[in-house]
Scaffold this active site. Structure first.
Site, PDB file in Angstrom:
ATOM      1  N   LYS A 126       2.458   5.496   4.065  1.00  0.00           N
ATOM      2  CA  LYS A 126       3.768   4.843   3.904  1.00  0.00           C
ATOM      3  C   LYS A 126       3.661   3.894   2.722  1.00  0.00           C
ATOM      4  O   LYS A 126       2.577   3.394   2.428  1.00  0.00           O
ATOM      5  CB  LYS A 126       4.115   4.039   5.170  1.00  0.00           C
ATOM      6  CG  LYS A 126       5.590   3.752   5.317  1.00  0.00           C
ATOM      7  CD  LYS A 126       6.273   4.899   6.052  1.00  0.00           C
ATOM      8  CE  LYS A 126       7.776   4.794   6.010  1.00  0.00           C
ATOM      9  NZ  LYS A 126       8.386   5.837   6.864  1.00  0.00           N
ATOM     10  N   ASP A 166      12.883   6.445   2.758  1.00  0.00           N
ATOM     11  CA  ASP A 166      12.976   5.692   4.015  1.00  0.00           C
ATOM     12  C   ASP A 166      14.105   4.687   3.743  1.00  0.00           C
ATOM     13  O   ASP A 166      14.959   4.936   2.870  1.00  0.00           O
ATOM     14  CB  ASP A 166      11.640   5.008   4.345  1.00  0.00           C
ATOM     15  CG  ASP A 166      11.588   4.463   5.775  1.00  0.00           C
ATOM     16  OD1 ASP A 166      11.375   5.246   6.711  1.00  0.00           O
ATOM     17  OD2 ASP A 166      11.791   3.236   5.976  1.00  0.00           O
TER      18      ASP A 166
END
Ligand code: NDP
Ligand code: 2IT
Length: 445
Positions: A126, A166
């Site tokens: 991430k 995201d």
């Protein structure tokens, strides 16, 4: 708390001081796994739990850029490369002022187990930045993305690490990031997913997280001989996940009565139909306006600084951000007759709220299972890029449905408790076993 979990968490907290979101995500998984690990000493001996809670690599970097007024601005960029045992690091980039190491490490940790559940060969990562895209011009966003990629390019690659979107990172940002990579590397490669269709993207990827979440909810309902049709649903957020969750729910005959953003929520008791949803998509994706404008256009109620969980519903789809359902809100949902919560967002329910859902034995699908359709379809985009082919809409959607069914089956296999399914334990265990066994196979590295 179990003694082994307590000892483990003490170590995690000492090694990662102040990272509350990361502690929260790890503790939930440790609580699910500890009894299993104690019964299976091979995992304990190889210290798999300790190893998966430590990123393989963390990259932090300076992101300077110039705003439209000619002023130099400075942000911080990150990429957490958490685990690559079963495939290249894979996971989104978040651009939001709240971004810090704790939030990205929690997301990367969840991503490892989620990606394992998808059945596809992807590791977990991430990244992102504390950059706030709100109120910035397209040119400012472009210059920021170019500066961000000017460092990130060294750390990614089609077989190394493949970021995606995201919060705050959608098609526009992926475009600017991809363009900069292509320019500085002189390579057209599948280094990002969520690309547009005319330059390597996959059909259904924009829809996949929301659609997948509804497919997962459908599987959960089937275990109680229930269906989506006719259900009253509350959805939070109004971004990518919320929009396509709403779209699929409408298609399957449910009634969606709420949406929200970080300023407040709208309550539309007549239901958000396709036309109203098209308005939301234009408002959020093109005009970049606030959800309050919906209430003005359609004459419905707007509650500032509120989340939708006090509104009576059959099913709830938290699709905004972490820790957006408190213990009290979870109780409100259960007391108002909600039978199913499917998490489009990552870790949207506080631990005490999860306990409320588990105690009430409602159908509770945690994010790492329910929202895995997004990253799964990203992996399908990677496959198409590798083959230099593009599948049709139906083919990708069929694969997505199959994957969500499979994830549900894995949760049932590992989470069955008498007549009930504990999807938290199911998802954590099923996700863990695949990665843990691969780590055992590959030795102490
Ligand atoms: P978007 O940026 O498209 O939308 C985010 C939405 O959530 C917006 O409505 C935003 O409101 C709201 N929101 C964001 N932060 C907060 C906050 N701190 N408090 C209240 N509301 C907030 O992001 P996505 O739809 O892509 O992501 C939503 C969630 O889904 C996240 O948890 C993400 O990690 C998760 N997720 C996303 C996937 C994907 O493929 N995109 C895949 C799997 C999970 P505002 O406009 O006011 O900021
Ligand atoms: O949380 C997630 O799974 C995502 N933001 C999607 C990641 C991806 O690589 O598609």
């Amino acid at each position: 708390m179990d003694k082994d979990v307590e000892a483990f968490m003490e170590e995690i907290i000492t090694r990662n001081p102040g990272e509350n979101e990361f502690h929260q995500a790890v503790q939930e998984v440790a609580e699910s796994l500890m009894p299993f690990i104690n019964k299976n000493p091979k995992y304990k001996k190889a210290k798999i739990l300790e190893r998966i809670a430590e990123p393989e690599r963390v990259v932090m970097f300076r992101v300077p850029w110039t705003d439209d007024a000619g002023e130099i601005q400075m942000n911080r960029g990150y990429r957490i490369q958490m685990n690559s045992t079963i495939g290249p690091y894979k996971g989104g980039l978040r651009f939001h002022p709240s971004v810090n190491l704790s939030i990205l490490k929690f997301l990367a940790f969840e991503q490892v187990l989620k990606n394992s559940l998808t059945t596809l060969p992807i590791g977990g990562g991430k990244g992102g930045s504390d950059f706030n895209p709100k109120g910035k011009s397209d040119n400012e966003v472009m210059r920021f993305c170019q500066s961000f990629m000017s460092e990130l390019f060294r750390h990614i690659g089609p077989d190394t690490d493949v970021p995606a979107g995201d919060i705050g990172v959608g098609g526009r940002e992926i475009g600017y990031l991809f363009g900069q990579y292509r320019k500085i590397c002189n390579k057209f490669a599948g280094i990002l997913t969520g690309k547009a269709l005319n330059w390597g993207g996959s059909l259904i990827r924009p829809e996949a997280t929301g659609y997948g979440c509804v497919y997962f909810a459908e599987e959960m309902l089937k275990t109680r001989k229930e269906a989506i049709k006719g259900k009253i649903c509350t959805v939070s957020g109004s971004g990518n996940v919320a929009q396509y969750t709403t779209e699929k729910l409408i298609q399957l005959g449910a009634k969606v009565i709420t949406l929200s953003d970080s300023s407040g929520m709208i309550f539309d008791p007549d239901g958000i139909d396709e036309k109203k949803l098209a308005y939301v998509m234009e408002l959020k994706n093109i005009k970049r306006g606030r959800i309050k404008e919906y209430s003005e256009k359609y004459g419905v109620n707007y509650e500032a600084d509120k989340r939708p969980w006090h509104i009576e519903c059959d099913m709830a789809f938290p699709s905004a951000t972490q820790n957006e359902i408190s213990k009290d809100e979870a109780k409100m949902l259960v007391n108002n007759g909600c039978i199913c919560v499917a998490e489009g967002a990552n870790m949207p329910t506080e631990p005490a709220g999860i306990q409320v859902f588990l105690d009430a034995k409602i159908l509770y699908g945690p994010g790492k299972a329910a929202n895995a359709g997004g990253v799964a379809t990203s992996a399908l985009e990677m496959s198409q890029n590798s083959m230099r082919l593009q599948w049709c809409r139906e083919e990708v959607d069929e694969k997505l449905q199959w994957i969500m069914k499979n994830i549900h089956n894995s949760c049932v296999k590992y989470g069955k408790e008498g007549n009930n399914i504990n999807y938290v334990n199911g998802a954590n265990l099923a996700g863990f076993v695949k990665v843990a066994d691969a780590m055992l196979d590959q030795g102490v590295i």
